[in-house]
Structures are given as C-alpha cells and as structure tokens.
Design an enzyme around this catalytic site. Structure first.
Site, mmCIF file in Angstrom:
data_model
loop_
_atom_site.group_PDB
_atom_site.id
_atom_site.type_symbol
_atom_site.label_atom_id
_atom_site.label_comp_id
_atom_site.label_asym_id
_atom_site.label_seq_id
_atom_site.Cartn_x
_atom_site.Cartn_y
_atom_site.Cartn_z
ATOM 1 N N SER A 60 0.834 -1.192 0.000
ATOM 2 C CA SER A 60 0.000 0.000 0.000
ATOM 3 C C SER A 60 0.879 1.256 0.000
ATOM 4 O O SER A 60 1.677 1.441 -0.908
ATOM 5 C CB SER A 60 -0.967 -0.045 1.195
ATOM 6 O OG SER A 60 -1.986 0.908 1.076
ATOM 7 N N ASP A 214 -6.088 -4.631 -1.533
ATOM 8 C CA ASP A 214 -4.971 -4.154 -0.715
ATOM 9 C C ASP A 214 -4.129 -5.322 -0.173
ATOM 10 O O ASP A 214 -4.664 -6.298 0.354
ATOM 11 C CB ASP A 214 -5.529 -3.336 0.454
ATOM 12 C CG ASP A 214 -4.472 -2.511 1.156
ATOM 13 O OD1 ASP A 214 -3.544 -3.095 1.739
ATOM 14 O OD2 ASP A 214 -4.577 -1.272 1.145
#
Length: 357
Positions: A60, A214
């Site tokens: 991320s 994610d």
C-alpha cells in the site's frame, strides 16, 4: 528461510552511497496517510548515508514509498530519492497539484479534509454508506486520481529495467484469498494500485485476468521474499500500525479502528513468529547455519505519538498533517540510528518474543 549467510567482508550492494558501510533490507508497512511517517524515516536513512539498501518490500503506502525511492535514486542517488519522496507526498496532499473533478469526487467520498489530530469529518458518513453501497455502485467509472499521480511521477519502464535494488510489492488475490508478491521486473502503476486497493473505496484492480485488493490483508509488509532473495540478514521494519493498545475500545468508531489495526498486523505477526522459530532452531543447532538464514530483525515505529492518532486519520491528506508525520518519522529514525547502528550486521535489535506475545 533458506539462503546464504551474510558475510560482512563482502562489499555493500544495492542502493549505497559513498559513506555506506552496512546493508539492510527495508520492509515498509502500509497505512494510508500514515505512510508519511515512513517518508520521514527514509529521508533520514538517505540523509545519513551509512546504510546501503539491498531490497525493499512494501504494501500500500509502503509500496508507493518503495517505488518512489527506487526511481528517485536512479535519477539522482540519495538526494534524488529524497527529493522524489517529497514531490510524491506533496502531489497526493489535498492541496497538491492533481486537482480537478476526479479529486473532488474522491475527496467527497472520503471526507479527506480533516484536521491534524483526528478523523476526517466525512469518514463516518462514508463508512456507514459503504455498508450498503459498493464502489461499483458509487464509483462506476472506477476513478482513482492516485493512479494518475503514480503514473505521472514514476517511470515504470526505468524501474523494471534497473537491478540496483530488489523490489517486492504485495497485494491480495480476491478470488483465492492468497498473497501475491510482484517483483521489480513486473511493476506497472496497476501493481502499485492493487497493493493499495481498499475494497470499500475502489473496485478491485484487474491484472492479467486476476483481481486484487490491498496487500495489507495478507502481507503488511511481506517479509518472506527477503528470506530467499536478499543476501543480507538484516531486515529493518518500518511499522506504522500499532500492535498493542492499552485502552479498551468501547465506542463504535474505536472498535472499528482497532479491528482494522489487528487485521492489518495479523500477517506481520505470523512472519515474526516464523523468524523467531527458525532463529531458535538455528541457535539450538537443529538447523544448519549454512543452509538457513538467521534473520537479524530491527524495527522503527512511531511509538506513542503515532499510536495516539486514530486509524481514520489515515485518510487525512492535509499537507500540514503529512509534514507532521514526516517529522515524527525523521525523529524516530534518528533515535533508532543513534541507539542501534552498531548492532546492524551483528544482532537483531527487535525483541521478537516481546513483539509476538
């Protein structure tokens, strides 16, 4: 964790300036705007110059920091990397250069204008709304202005071609639930966006027929690539999600924040347990040192100042807030280097038993 043992007589490899005497691999957690803390840590490591960087693994915001650092170094060494990181964080701030209707839509969705201490004002409404409507409903065009920033700032062709530093970017395969780790030779803007794709905000990122969310769900960050593909034994984790909290969450917002922290730390704790287990087997003579890597684990975290911020403030993209986080990171990195630099290459400075129990 098999791999060649670290030999300190060998020359420093990776991203290394003229003052570099030791080598580490960096593991960078994700955490939205809190990734600006990692920016500050990296800024000091680059400024100090005594550490070479063999490999970078990130998820991320950590993935973005890793790719931006690598590309900046290719253009101008440590100074180029520092300048590129600042340019990137300035660009993604609320008052950064990528404005327009796309930015306005996302800011409306996320309520990104918060204050420097707490939750962006639109977040509570957005989270309630996201429980009944998906990004496929509210954002059918799949607008993500962050992708444009990453694509504009990073020359991915240059990143794929370089061999100065090993890069590993983690995402979560939606259909299998397994971690996917992309290396530097594969990277495109889509891979970075996959690593940062919050499923209640953006549609899954499709790459070669697979859908990704994610990476924090399965690897925040992924440490195992460093066991097998990095030569040096030292791993420096930059952790921005607190593992422990003293106070019991009792309000709905607090409970959700704590659940998010626990979820995004779960995979990291599993890997730290594995490191501790293998290290003890090596120390007890049950595993051969010439076949298994004895990882020397280190950690820089934000301590109480970062832990005091709410999980929701990860959506706060105000420039002043990002600068505050950067300065926290710089201060933490300076303290860590002063206390622990001499131990690098000799012993781990993270107490693994304390970290996992």
């Amino acid at each position: 964790m098999s791999g060649r043992p670290h030999r300190r007589s060998e020359p420093v490899k990776g991203l290394a300036g003229p003052k570099a005497e030791k080598t580490v691999s960096l593991a960078l957690q994700g955490g939205g705007a809190h990734g600006a803390f990692t920016w500050g840590v990296l800024d000091v490591i680059l400024e100090d110059g005594r550490l070479g960087i063999e490999a970078l693994t990130g998820t991320s915001a950590g993935a973005m920091n890793a790719v931006v650092l690598a590309e900046g170094w290719l253009d101008g060494g440590a100074d180029g990397a520092r300048a590129k990181l600042e340019t990137f964080w300035r660009a993604i701030s609320v008052d950064g250069k990528y404005g327009g209707s796309e930015r306005s839509l996302i800011d409306t969705m996320l309520g990104a204008w918060g204050n420097s201490t707490g939750t962006p004002p639109g977040m509570l409404f957005f989270e309630m709304f996201s429980k009944v409507a998906s990004p496929y409903d509210v954002n059918p065009l799949n607008i993500n202005p962050l992708r444009g920033v990453v694509a504009d700032l990073i020359d991915f062709e240059k990143v794929r071609a370089q061999d100065a530093v090993k890069l590993f970017i983690a995402a979560t395969n939606v259909r299998t639930g397994k971690i996917a780790v992309f290396d530097g030779e594969q990277l495109t803007p889509d891979h970075v966006m996959a690593s940062a794709c919050l499923p209640m905000v953006f549609q899954a990122v499709e790459i070669d027929g697979e859908a990704y969310w994610d990476g924090g769900y399965m690897g925040n960050p992924a440490l195992f690539p460093l066991f097998y593909k990095a030569h040096c034994d030292d791993i420096l984790l930059v952790q921005i999600n607190p593992i422990q909290r003293r106070e019991l969450p009792t309000k709905a917002r607090e409970i959700q924040d704590r659940l998010n922290e626990i979820t995004f730390n779960a995979s990291l704790l599993r890997e730290l347990r594995a490191i501790d287990f293998v290290n003890r087997l090596i120390d007890d003579g049950k595993l051969p040192r010439d076949e298994y890597k004895r990882v020397l684990m280190h950690r820089i975290d934000g301590g109480p100042p970062l832990a005091e911020l709410t999980s929701s403030s990860r959506m706060n993209a105000e420039w002043d807030f990002l600068l505050r986080l950067r300065d926290m990171g710089r201060a933490a990195a300076k303290r860590w280097l002063k206390r622990n630099y001499d131990a690098i290459g000799k012993v781990g400075t993270l107490d693994l038993k304390e970290a996992i129990t």
